[in-house]
Design a protein around this motif. Structure first.
Motif, PDB file in Angstrom:
ATOM      1  N   ARG A 218       0.808  -1.220   0.000  1.00  0.00           N
ATOM      2  CA  ARG A 218       0.000   0.000   0.000  1.00  0.00           C
ATOM      3  C   ARG A 218       0.836   1.262   0.000  1.00  0.00           C
ATOM      4  NH1 ARG A 218      -5.006  -2.238   3.743  1.00  0.00           N
ATOM      5  NH2 ARG A 218      -5.117  -4.174   2.536  1.00  0.00           N
ATOM      6  N   SER A 219       2.155   1.113   0.072  1.00  0.00           N
ATOM      7  CA  SER A 219       2.969   2.325   0.131  1.00  0.00           C
ATOM      8  C   SER A 219       3.614   2.672  -1.212  1.00  0.00           C
ATOM      9  CB  SER A 219       4.053   2.159   1.192  1.00  0.00           C
ATOM     10  OG  SER A 219       4.901   1.101   0.806  1.00  0.00           O
ATOM     11  N   VAL A 220       3.415   1.824  -2.221  1.00  0.00           N
ATOM     12  CA  VAL A 220       4.059   2.138  -3.503  1.00  0.00           C
ATOM     13  C   VAL A 220       3.287   3.219  -4.262  1.00  0.00           C
ATOM     14  CG1 VAL A 220       5.159  -0.101  -3.834  1.00  0.00           C
ATOM     15  CG2 VAL A 220       2.828   0.255  -4.642  1.00  0.00           C
ATOM     16  N   ASP A 221       3.989   3.918  -5.122  1.00  0.00           N
ATOM     17  CA  ASP A 221       3.335   4.940  -5.939  1.00  0.00           C
ATOM     18  C   ASP A 221       2.600   4.308  -7.114  1.00  0.00           C
ATOM     19  OD1 ASP A 221       4.289   7.230  -4.498  1.00  0.00           O
ATOM     20  OD2 ASP A 221       6.277   6.776  -5.308  1.00  0.00           O
ATOM     21  N   THR A 244      -6.080  -3.946  -1.080  1.00  0.00           N
ATOM     22  CA  THR A 244      -4.848  -3.265  -1.503  1.00  0.00           C
ATOM     23  C   THR A 244      -5.181  -2.241  -2.585  1.00  0.00           C
ATOM     24  OG1 THR A 244      -3.632  -5.309  -1.146  1.00  0.00           O
ATOM     25  CG2 THR A 244      -2.547  -3.633  -2.480  1.00  0.00           C
ATOM     26  N   PHE A 245      -5.927  -2.732  -3.552  1.00  0.00           N
ATOM     27  CA  PHE A 245      -6.350  -1.935  -4.687  1.00  0.00           C
ATOM     28  C   PHE A 245      -7.084  -0.667  -4.224  1.00  0.00           C
ATOM     29  CE2 PHE A 245      -9.500  -0.835  -7.792  1.00  0.00           C
ATOM     30  CZ  PHE A 245      -8.945  -1.098  -9.019  1.00  0.00           C
ATOM     31  N   ASN A 246      -8.084  -0.855  -3.357  1.00  0.00           N
ATOM     32  CA  ASN A 246      -8.845   0.297  -2.874  1.00  0.00           C
ATOM     33  C   ASN A 246      -7.976   1.274  -2.118  1.00  0.00           C
ATOM     34  OD1 ASN A 246     -11.283  -0.390  -3.980  1.00  0.00           O
ATOM     35  ND2 ASN A 246     -11.866  -1.652  -2.231  1.00  0.00           N
ATOM     36  N   ALA A 247      -7.080   0.730  -1.290  1.00  0.00           N
ATOM     37  CA  ALA A 247      -6.222   1.601  -0.493  1.00  0.00           C
ATOM     38  C   ALA A 247      -5.371   2.473  -1.411  1.00  0.00           C
ATOM     39  CB  ALA A 247      -5.340   0.770   0.427  1.00  0.00           C
ATOM     40  N   LEU A 248      -4.843   1.866  -2.462  1.00  0.00           N
ATOM     41  CA  LEU A 248      -3.988   2.623  -3.381  1.00  0.00           C
ATOM     42  C   LEU A 248      -4.796   3.677  -4.138  1.00  0.00           C
ATOM     43  CD1 LEU A 248      -1.753  -0.265  -4.692  1.00  0.00           C
ATOM     44  CD2 LEU A 248      -0.959   1.757  -3.456  1.00  0.00           C
ATOM     45  N   VAL A 249      -5.939   3.250  -4.645  1.00  0.00           N
ATOM     46  CA  VAL A 249      -6.748   4.184  -5.420  1.00  0.00           C
ATOM     47  C   VAL A 249      -7.215   5.340  -4.530  1.00  0.00           C
ATOM     48  CG1 VAL A 249      -8.888   4.438  -6.734  1.00  0.00           C
ATOM     49  CG2 VAL A 249      -7.424   2.463  -7.126  1.00  0.00           C
ATOM     50  N   ASN A 252      -4.862   7.929  -4.275  1.00  0.00           N
ATOM     51  CA  ASN A 252      -4.523   8.437  -5.596  1.00  0.00           C
ATOM     52  C   ASN A 252      -3.159   7.935  -6.090  1.00  0.00           C
ATOM     53  OD1 ASN A 252      -5.369   9.777  -7.851  1.00  0.00           O
ATOM     54  ND2 ASN A 252      -4.411  11.730  -7.252  1.00  0.00           N
ATOM     55  N   HIS A 253      -2.877   6.687  -5.792  1.00  0.00           N
ATOM     56  CA  HIS A 253      -1.680   6.055  -6.346  1.00  0.00           C
ATOM     57  C   HIS A 253      -2.105   5.194  -7.531  1.00  0.00           C
ATOM     58  CE1 HIS A 253       0.821   6.383  -2.394  1.00  0.00           C
ATOM     59  NE2 HIS A 253       0.348   7.532  -2.808  1.00  0.00           N
ATOM     60  N   GLN A 254      -1.223   5.139  -8.524  1.00  0.00           N
ATOM     61  CA  GLN A 254      -1.593   4.478  -9.773  1.00  0.00           C
ATOM     62  C   GLN A 254      -1.611   2.958  -9.647  1.00  0.00           C
ATOM     63  OE1 GLN A 254      -2.093   6.104 -13.113  1.00  0.00           O
ATOM     64  NE2 GLN A 254      -3.048   4.082 -13.276  1.00  0.00           N
ATOM     65  N   VAL A 255      -2.651   2.352 -10.201  1.00  0.00           N
ATOM     66  CA  VAL A 255      -2.710   0.892 -10.282  1.00  0.00           C
ATOM     67  C   VAL A 255      -2.837   0.502 -11.762  1.00  0.00           C
ATOM     68  CG1 VAL A 255      -4.005  -1.179  -9.641  1.00  0.00           C
ATOM     69  CG2 VAL A 255      -3.830   0.724  -8.026  1.00  0.00           C
ATOM     70  N   VAL A 256      -2.048  -0.476 -12.184  1.00  0.00           N
ATOM     71  CA  VAL A 256      -2.144  -0.995 -13.555  1.00  0.00           C
ATOM     72  C   VAL A 256      -2.358  -2.503 -13.449  1.00  0.00           C
ATOM     73  CG1 VAL A 256      -1.002  -1.234 -15.796  1.00  0.00           C
ATOM     74  CG2 VAL A 256      -0.538   0.780 -14.376  1.00  0.00           C
ATOM     75  N   ILE A 257      -3.327  -2.976 -14.195  1.00  0.00           N
ATOM     76  CA  ILE A 257      -3.692  -4.391 -14.113  1.00  0.00           C
ATOM     77  C   ILE A 257      -3.737  -4.962 -15.517  1.00  0.00           C
ATOM     78  CG2 ILE A 257      -5.559  -5.974 -13.470  1.00  0.00           C
ATOM     79  CD1 ILE A 257      -6.478  -3.812 -11.500  1.00  0.00           C
TER      80      ILE A 257
END
Ligand code: ADP
Ligand code: MG
Length: 458
Positions: A218-221, A244-249, A252-257
């Motif tokens: 959860r700490s990655v950009d 994890t996904f929700n926490a990042l979004v 406002n951290h980018q998620v790519v799937i």
């Protein structure tokens, strides 16, 4: 890497090369063995280097075992011999994953590690934006990936890339990671396969490390998870991924799937996760076209610098239609072959060397292709092809797909039934009859079916 060469090793290497030359012949020696540089010799391990991964893989496959044998005959202390890629612009040699023996080697280039425990997947140096050839089928996905890589803010979240095997999903994800590493070294990027995510989770659960696990992911950009279709049916993993996904979004951290199907077509995934994954930008990589295949071949042939007769690339682009990975593999095979026998690459060589591949590509239409094309034509989900729903709106397209499967593949009726959600062969037979009847009575329906057939035979 430290240079610990001494004249003794140089002399030994020269002698070994002499042996190799007499064993493998002049042509092979000039093409593959002469370009090898002796990089490093320690008490029991030897490192050789070449300029490209292509050379490295070839040497590994064909000569390394013998090189190692000769070396250990000359010096019994030497236990490992490895070949790495070393180009002037890479600070560290790129090691191969296969080694003769595990050795405490220098790490390959990694996305920035986010914790001592996390060992993110190595990034492949070939998989950059520069090396990605674009065309109609992938230009949208490419543009989306570039946006994510270049944008100072999060342009859409998540970016969901999907497409069949070997069409460039992993390539684009690595390209994003490379770009961000270079342009924004301060941003932490974590790329890993869905499998690896699950593995890390299981480990965290076993070692009661969940706090650490959550913190790390959860700490990655930027978090990139490849091949999430793997999460199908794995509930605990999905649950954790969802959080994890929700926490990042939320931060406002980018998620790519990436996945092999669109979010709505992924099977065995919880509804809330599927819908959540479709909230950002969903970019489809379509099957390749002839034009794209030809451009890719031209680019790869240029990079290898092989002598190729006119018409050869066109032949490959026309005949090998499955995916880019297979296309690359085919080109590599003819190039290897030509280099070994010391001839240029001609149409005859290709037909001879690739007889099996060309044959396999003849029956190229798969039931999966048919289901996908038919579903998108009638605007229904691919999953409706397997579902038990009997509503006309989905039952008719399903029958069309069964009919086309019978027409365009050599699968038997029971085989076709199995691919349509385990239906009975009599159901398939009925579908075939029904569609034949409709075609005979309804001209515009017949045209539709004919159009689909042409698209699939393409
Ligand atoms: P996927 O992850 O979708 O299964 P990959 O990204 O692993 O596919 O691609 C398979 C191979 O094809 C890789 O070697 C990749 O570099 C190559 N490839 C795919 N698409 C392209 C493209 N548009 N240009 C150049 N190489 C490509
Ligand atoms: Mg992949």
């Amino acid at each position: 890497m430290a240079q610990t060469l001494d004249t003794g090793s140089d002399v030994l290497w020269a002698r070994i090369r002499g042996v190799l030359r007499s064993e493998f012949g002049d042509a092979a020696y000039r093409s593959w063995l002469k370009p090898i540089t002796l990089r490093d010799v320690s008490r029991n391990s030897v490192t050789l280097s070449v300029g490209t991964n292509f050379m490295r893989d070839w040497i590994q496959e064909h000569y390394l075992a013998r090189i190692r044998e000769i070396w250990s005959q000359e010096n019994a202390d030497v236990k490992t011999v490895e070949v790495v890629t070393f180009t002037s612009d890479s600070a560290e040699p790129q090691r191969t994953e296969t080694r003769l023996q595990p050795s405490p080697a220098a790490p390959a280039v990694h996305a920035r590690a986010v914790g001592p425990e996390s060992r993110p997947a190595p990034l492949d140096p070939r998989l950059t934006f520069d090396n990605f050839i674009t065309g109609k089928p992938n230009e949208f996905a490419y543009a989306a990936a570039q946006r994510v890589a270049e944008s100072p803010t999060v342009p859409f979240n998540p970016l969901f890339l999907h497409g069949g095997v070997g069409l460039g999903k992993t390539h684009l994800m690595h390209a994003i990671a490379w770009h961000i590493r270079k342009a924004h070294p301060d941003r932490s990027v974590l790329y890993l396969s869905a499998e690896k995510f699950m593995y890390e989770l299981i480990r965290a659960i076993r070692y009661k490390d969940m706090m650490d696990f959550k913190e790390r992911f959860r700490s990655v950009d930027v978090l990139m998870i490849d091949d999430v279709q793997f999460f199908g049916g794995k509930d605990t993993t999905q649950e954790e991924f969802f959080h994890t996904f929700n926490a990042l979004v939320d931060q406002n951290h980018q998620v790519v799937i990436s996945a092999d199907k669109s979010p709505s077509d992924l099977e065995g995934l919880e509804e809330r996760l599927r819908s959540r994954m479709g909230w950002g930008l969903v970019a489809d990589i379509h099957p390749t076209t002839y034009e794209l295949r030809l451009s890719i071949l031209q680019a790869k042939a240029d990079a290898i610098g092989a002598m190729i007769e006119g018409g050869v690339l066109e032949l490959l682009a026309r005949r090998i239609t499955s995916n880019v990975r297979e296309l690359e593999g085919a080109l590599n095979r003819v190039v290897y072959h030509a280099a070994l026998v010391g001839r240029d690459i001609t149409i005859e060589t290709v037909q001879e060397v690739l007889a099996d591949v060309l044959r396999a590509n003849e029956r190229k239409t798969s039931i999966e292709d048919i289901q996908k094309t038919v579903a998108s034509h009638f605007n229904v989900r691919v999953s409706d092809m397997h579902s038990a729903r009997r509503a006309r709106a989905v039952a008719r397209p399903r029958q069309v797909a069964m009919y086309l499967s019978k027409q365009l593949t050599s699968r038997s009726l029971p085989e076709i039934g199995r691919k349509f959600g385990g239906r009975d062969h009599t159901t398939v037979m009925h579908a075939v009859k029904k569609i034949e009847e409709l075609c005979a009575t309804d001209v515009s329906f017949a045209e539709d079916v004919e159009l689909l057939k042409r698209m699939l035979e393409r």
